[in-house]
Design a protein around this motif. Structure first.
Motif, PDB file in Angstrom:
ATOM      1  N   GLY A  97       0.848  -1.181   0.000  1.00 42.36           N
ATOM      2  CA  GLY A  97       0.000   0.000   0.000  1.00 42.36           C
ATOM      3  C   GLY A  97       0.885   1.233   0.000  1.00 42.36           C
ATOM      4  N   ASN A  98       0.619   2.145   0.927  1.00 46.59           N
ATOM      5  CA  ASN A  98       1.414   3.372   1.001  1.00 46.59           C
ATOM      6  C   ASN A  98       2.537   3.296   2.018  1.00 46.59           C
ATOM      7  OD1 ASN A  98      -0.221   4.518  -0.896  1.00 46.59           O
ATOM      8  ND2 ASN A  98      -1.513   5.585   0.576  1.00 46.59           N
ATOM      9  N   SER A  99       2.619   2.200   2.753  1.00 45.32           N
ATOM     10  CA  SER A  99       3.666   2.109   3.767  1.00 45.32           C
ATOM     11  C   SER A  99       4.818   1.251   3.260  1.00 45.32           C
ATOM     12  CB  SER A  99       3.100   1.526   5.054  1.00 45.32           C
ATOM     13  OG  SER A  99       2.698   0.187   4.856  1.00 45.32           O
ATOM     14  N   ALA A 100       5.977   1.468   3.836  1.00 45.61           N
ATOM     15  CA  ALA A 100       7.196   0.775   3.399  1.00 45.61           C
ATOM     16  C   ALA A 100       7.751  -0.051   4.553  1.00 45.61           C
ATOM     17  CB  ALA A 100       8.235   1.773   2.904  1.00 45.61           C
ATOM     18  N   PRO A 101       7.266  -1.288   4.716  1.00 44.76           N
ATOM     19  CA  PRO A 101       7.740  -2.106   5.828  1.00 44.76           C
ATOM     20  C   PRO A 101       9.174  -2.595   5.673  1.00 44.76           C
ATOM     21  CG  PRO A 101       6.210  -3.356   4.456  1.00 44.76           C
ATOM     22  CD  PRO A 101       6.200  -1.959   3.943  1.00 44.76           C
ATOM     23  N   ASP A 102       9.715  -2.495   4.485  1.00 48.12           N
ATOM     24  CA  ASP A 102      11.098  -2.950   4.289  1.00 48.12           C
ATOM     25  C   ASP A 102      11.856  -1.941   3.430  1.00 48.12           C
ATOM     26  OD1 ASP A 102      13.532  -4.250   3.872  1.00 48.12           O
ATOM     27  OD2 ASP A 102      12.612  -6.216   3.632  1.00 48.12           O
ATOM     28  N   LYS A 103      12.716  -1.152   4.105  1.00 44.99           N
ATOM     29  CA  LYS A 103      13.564  -0.177   3.408  1.00 44.99           C
ATOM     30  C   LYS A 103      15.021  -0.608   3.485  1.00 44.99           C
ATOM     31  CE  LYS A 103      10.701   3.652   5.119  1.00 44.99           C
ATOM     32  NZ  LYS A 103      10.714   4.949   5.810  1.00 44.99           N
ATOM     33  N   SER A 104      15.222  -1.863   3.828  1.00 49.21           N
ATOM     34  CA  SER A 104      16.570  -2.312   4.168  1.00 49.21           C
ATOM     35  C   SER A 104      17.572  -2.210   3.037  1.00 49.21           C
ATOM     36  CB  SER A 104      16.516  -3.759   4.667  1.00 49.21           C
ATOM     37  OG  SER A 104      16.049  -4.624   3.638  1.00 49.21           O
ATOM     38  N   GLY A 105      17.096  -2.150   1.806  1.00 51.39           N
ATOM     39  CA  GLY A 105      18.009  -2.122   0.677  1.00 51.39           C
ATOM     40  C   GLY A 105      18.472  -0.745   0.252  1.00 51.39           C
ATOM     41  N   LEU A 106      17.892   0.299   0.811  1.00 53.66           N
ATOM     42  CA  LEU A 106      18.322   1.650   0.423  1.00 53.66           C
ATOM     43  C   LEU A 106      19.786   1.822   0.815  1.00 53.66           C
ATOM     44  CD1 LEU A 106      15.209   3.782   1.405  1.00 53.66           C
ATOM     45  CD2 LEU A 106      15.871   2.972  -0.864  1.00 53.66           C
ATOM     46  N   PRO A 107      20.661   2.133  -0.141  1.00 53.95           N
ATOM     47  CA  PRO A 107      22.108   2.106   0.132  1.00 53.95           C
ATOM     48  C   PRO A 107      22.613   3.224   1.037  1.00 53.95           C
ATOM     49  CG  PRO A 107      21.681   2.654  -2.174  1.00 53.95           C
ATOM     50  CD  PRO A 107      20.370   2.363  -1.562  1.00 53.95           C
ATOM     51  N   SER A 108      21.928   4.336   1.092  1.00 52.43           N
ATOM     52  CA  SER A 108      22.364   5.434   1.948  1.00 52.43           C
ATOM     53  C   SER A 108      21.194   6.370   2.179  1.00 52.43           C
ATOM     54  CB  SER A 108      23.521   6.198   1.287  1.00 52.43           C
ATOM     55  OG  SER A 108      23.045   7.016   0.234  1.00 52.43           O
ATOM     56  N   ASP A 109      21.399   7.344   3.065  1.00 53.44           N
ATOM     57  CA  ASP A 109      20.311   8.284   3.347  1.00 53.44           C
ATOM     58  C   ASP A 109      20.094   9.268   2.191  1.00 53.44           C
ATOM     59  OD1 ASP A 109      22.237  10.309   5.732  1.00 53.44           O
ATOM     60  OD2 ASP A 109      22.521   9.880   3.600  1.00 53.44           O
ATOM     61  N   ARG A 110      20.881   9.143   1.141  1.00 54.30           N
ATOM     62  CA  ARG A 110      20.619   9.973  -0.053  1.00 54.30           C
ATOM     63  C   ARG A 110      19.435   9.425  -0.851  1.00 54.30           C
ATOM     64  NH1 ARG A 110      23.701   9.719  -3.887  1.00 54.30           N
ATOM     65  NH2 ARG A 110      25.008   7.906  -3.379  1.00 54.30           N
ATOM     66  N   PHE A 111      19.096   8.178  -0.555  1.00 52.51           N
ATOM     67  CA  PHE A 111      18.004   7.519  -1.272  1.00 52.51           C
ATOM     68  C   PHE A 111      16.735   7.560  -0.429  1.00 52.51           C
ATOM     69  CE2 PHE A 111      19.971   5.146  -4.864  1.00 52.51           C
ATOM     70  CZ  PHE A 111      21.291   5.462  -4.625  1.00 52.51           C
ATOM     71  N   SER A 112      15.622   7.907  -1.048  1.00 56.81           N
ATOM     72  CA  SER A 112      14.338   7.860  -0.363  1.00 56.81           C
ATOM     73  C   SER A 112      13.265   7.525  -1.381  1.00 56.81           C
ATOM     74  CB  SER A 112      14.032   9.196   0.321  1.00 56.81           C
ATOM     75  OG  SER A 112      13.918  10.222  -0.658  1.00 56.81           O
ATOM     76  N   ALA A 113      12.150   7.034  -0.897  1.00 55.07           N
ATOM     77  CA  ALA A 113      11.053   6.697  -1.794  1.00 55.07           C
ATOM     78  C   ALA A 113       9.745   6.932  -1.078  1.00 55.07           C
ATOM     79  CB  ALA A 113      11.156   5.249  -2.268  1.00 55.07           C
ATOM     80  N   GLU A 114       8.733   7.230  -1.859  1.00 49.72           N
ATOM     81  CA  GLU A 114       7.402   7.367  -1.298  1.00 49.72           C
ATOM     82  C   GLU A 114       6.387   6.831  -2.298  1.00 49.72           C
ATOM     83  OE1 GLU A 114       6.760  11.502  -0.494  1.00 49.72           O
ATOM     84  OE2 GLU A 114       6.184  11.926  -2.551  1.00 49.72           O
ATOM     85  N   ARG A 115       5.221   6.542  -1.747  1.00 50.76           N
ATOM     86  CA  ARG A 115       4.141   6.049  -2.594  1.00 50.76           C
ATOM     87  C   ARG A 115       2.858   6.702  -2.119  1.00 50.76           C
ATOM     88  NH1 ARG A 115       1.928  -0.156  -3.470  1.00 50.76           N
ATOM     89  NH2 ARG A 115       0.803   0.263  -5.413  1.00 50.76           N
ATOM     90  N   THR A 116       2.100   7.218  -3.052  1.00 47.85           N
ATOM     91  CA  THR A 116       0.863   7.912  -2.700  1.00 47.85           C
ATOM     92  C   THR A 116      -0.329   7.253  -3.375  1.00 47.85           C
ATOM     93  OG1 THR A 116       1.228   9.447  -4.530  1.00 47.85           O
ATOM     94  CG2 THR A 116       2.018  10.117  -2.362  1.00 47.85           C
TER      95      THR A 116
END
Lengths: 115, 111
Positions: free
Chosen positions: A51-70
């Protein structure tokens, strides 16, 4: 019906700039994945949306990466202060299932080149 | 950590022969394994899923096996055609949501 679409198909940017990559999943698909694929490499998991939540962000390589879903549809992957090692194909996939989403339907990818 | 290993060397075979690709995994057996096809410049396309309790699964000219003792899945294409030339990826779920993909094996079917 329409498949997963991604935009832009290609993006060339200068080191240090921010980029936004967009994914339009198949309508009704609640699960959405982002992957990175470097040249000659396999797919590297970045983030999973249920849905709109991200229960697994473990693969983002650094805090420069972000994602959202609306709206349980469109997702945006943002890379801030891009580096040359961010050059890769970024693939989005969607699935009709929430838990244990089995078949993933992939978009064509966004080819990012950081100069 | 869990890994998926596929032969990174390209596989060249003659048209009409059977292509066999290997996928080895580490740690515990996943509930299922998936196989995808990827053409140059395109996203992967799902082909087959085989569950832990299934020894073999078929779809037209494709056959997949799952051996939990060897921690291995084999992917076969019978009566191969030049149009089968592509990279084939194996994937497993890791944890609740994450998937791990192998690097893929590039298959080239020679006419």
């Amino acid at each position: 019906g329409a498949g997963v679409s991604q935009s832009p198909s290609n993006k060339v940017t200068e080191k240090g700039k921010d980029v936004e990559l967009r994914c339009d999943p198949i309508s009704g698909h609640t699960a959405l994945y982002w992957y990175r694929q470097r040249l000659g490499q396999g797919l590297e998991f970045l983030i999973y949306f249920q849905g709109n939540s991200a229960p697994d962000k473990s693969g983002l390589p650094s805090d420069r990466f972000s994602a959202e879903r609306t709206g349980e549809s469109v997702s945006t992957l943002t890379i801030q202060r891009t580096q040359q090692e961010d050059s890769a194909v970024y693939l989005c996939a969607s699935s009709p299932y929430t838990y244990g989403g089995e078949t993933q339907y992939f978009g064509p990818g966004t080819r990012l080149l950081v100069l | 950590s869990q890994k998926i290993e596929q032969n990174s060397e390209a596989l060249n075979i003659q048209e009409g022969k059977t292509a066999t690709l290997t996928c080895n995994y580490t740690n515990y057996s996943p509930a299922y394994l998936q196989w995808y096809r990827q053409d140059p410049g395109r996203g992967p396309v799902f082909l087959l899923l085989i569950r832990e309790n299934e020894k073999e699964k078929r779809k037209e000219r494709l056959k997949v096996t799952f051996d939990t003792t060897l921690k291995q899945s084999l992917f076969h294409i019978t009566a191969s055609q030049p149009a089968d030339s592509a990279t084939y990826l194996c994937a497993r779920r890791s944890g609740t949501y994450k998937y791990i993909f192998g690097t893929g094996t590039r298959l080239k079917v020679l006419a």
